[in-house]
Design a protein around this motif. Structure first.
Motif, PDB file in Angstrom:
ATOM      1  N   VAL A 162       0.872  -1.176   0.000  1.00 52.59           N
ATOM      2  CA  VAL A 162       0.000   0.000   0.000  1.00 52.59           C
ATOM      3  C   VAL A 162       0.906   1.223   0.000  1.00 52.59           C
ATOM      4  N   VAL A 163       0.676   2.117  -0.947  1.00 53.21           N
ATOM      5  CA  VAL A 163       1.463   3.339  -1.055  1.00 53.21           C
ATOM      6  C   VAL A 163       0.544   4.521  -0.786  1.00 53.21           C
ATOM      7  N   PHE A 164       0.829   5.239   0.292  1.00 52.84           N
ATOM      8  CA  PHE A 164       0.121   6.470   0.612  1.00 52.84           C
ATOM      9  C   PHE A 164       0.931   7.617   0.024  1.00 52.84           C
ATOM     10  N   VAL A 165       0.240   8.583  -0.589  1.00 52.06           N
ATOM     11  CA  VAL A 165       0.944   9.660  -1.291  1.00 52.06           C
ATOM     12  C   VAL A 165       0.473  11.014  -0.776  1.00 52.06           C
ATOM     13  N   ILE A 166       1.446  11.854  -0.433  1.00 56.66           N
ATOM     14  CA  ILE A 166       1.195  13.257  -0.097  1.00 56.66           C
ATOM     15  C   ILE A 166       1.788  14.075  -1.233  1.00 56.66           C
ATOM     16  N   GLY A 167       0.950  14.836  -1.907  1.00 62.87           N
ATOM     17  CA  GLY A 167       1.397  15.593  -3.067  1.00 62.87           C
ATOM     18  C   GLY A 167       2.073  16.903  -2.693  1.00 62.87           C
ATOM     19  N   GLY A 168       2.286  17.709  -3.699  1.00 59.78           N
ATOM     20  CA  GLY A 168       2.892  19.012  -3.511  1.00 59.78           C
ATOM     21  C   GLY A 168       1.864  20.050  -3.077  1.00 59.78           C
ATOM     22  N   PRO A 169       2.273  21.303  -2.986  1.00 61.33           N
ATOM     23  CA  PRO A 169       1.398  22.351  -2.458  1.00 61.33           C
ATOM     24  C   PRO A 169       0.177  22.653  -3.321  1.00 61.33           C
ATOM     25  N   TYR A 170       0.187  22.239  -4.579  1.00 61.60           N
ATOM     26  CA  TYR A 170      -0.941  22.548  -5.471  1.00 61.60           C
ATOM     27  C   TYR A 170      -1.810  21.330  -5.757  1.00 61.60           C
ATOM     28  N   GLY A 171      -1.571  20.247  -5.003  1.00 63.91           N
ATOM     29  CA  GLY A 171      -2.386  19.055  -5.184  1.00 63.91           C
ATOM     30  C   GLY A 171      -1.791  18.117  -6.216  1.00 63.91           C
ATOM     31  N   PHE A 172      -2.647  17.200  -6.683  1.00 65.84           N
ATOM     32  CA  PHE A 172      -2.212  16.172  -7.610  1.00 65.84           C
ATOM     33  C   PHE A 172      -2.646  16.477  -9.035  1.00 65.84           C
TER      34      PHE A 172
END
Length: 157
Positions: A100-110
């Protein structure tokens, strides 16, 4: 089951680094856990928000395998309480989900391509937090979920 946290940018604040380290060490008792920080884009000031999201998407997608179960931590995602999150985690384990890979994107989203690849979107709160704080909050919640599944007193059921 292996669990990864994939995020854009480094954690720069020492107090957040320490908190994250504490929970990551605790997680080692429950699963194979790994955090990967993708470096900030170079010359991002010369890029539009959409261009930044596109370049970040390329870096994110390069780190994800076709068989991975991908969960985006996204402000518009499904909201779960800690017990519900632990039940989701248990479901993935019972389904023999390998990674399972949880992802936190950058400041402007995905970018749309990352949304298209995702299996699930989760929101940690309706409140807005810095991306660096989300790393700590997520890691603590992941530890809490495992402690709930084991019936350990951390959550104080």
């Amino acid at each position: 089951m292996k669990i990864s946290l994939l995020c854009i940018s480094k954690t720069t604040e020492a107090y957040l680094q320490e908190g994250i380290r504490i929970y990551e060490n605790r997680l080692q008792h429950y699963c194979k856990y790994q955090r990967t920080e993708i470096p900030d884009l170079k010359n991002s000031k010369n890029l539009s928000f959409d261009q930044q999201k596109q370049k970040e998407a390329e870096l994110i997608l390069a780190k994800i395998s076709p068989s991975d179960f991908v969960v985006l931590l996204d402000e518009n995602g499904k909201e779960l309480d800690s017990v519900q999150f632990s039940k989701e985690l248990n479901k993935w384990m019972n389904q023999s989900t390998a990674h399972v890979v949880f992802v936190i994107g950058g400041p402007y989203g995905f970018h749309a391509s990352v949304y298209d690849r995702a299996n699930l979107k989760l929101s940690l709160s309706k409140l807005t937090f810095s991306h660096q704080m989300v790393r700590l909050f997520f890691t603590e919640q992941l530890y809490r979920a495992f402690s709930i599944l084991r019936g350990e007193p951390y959550h104080h059921l």
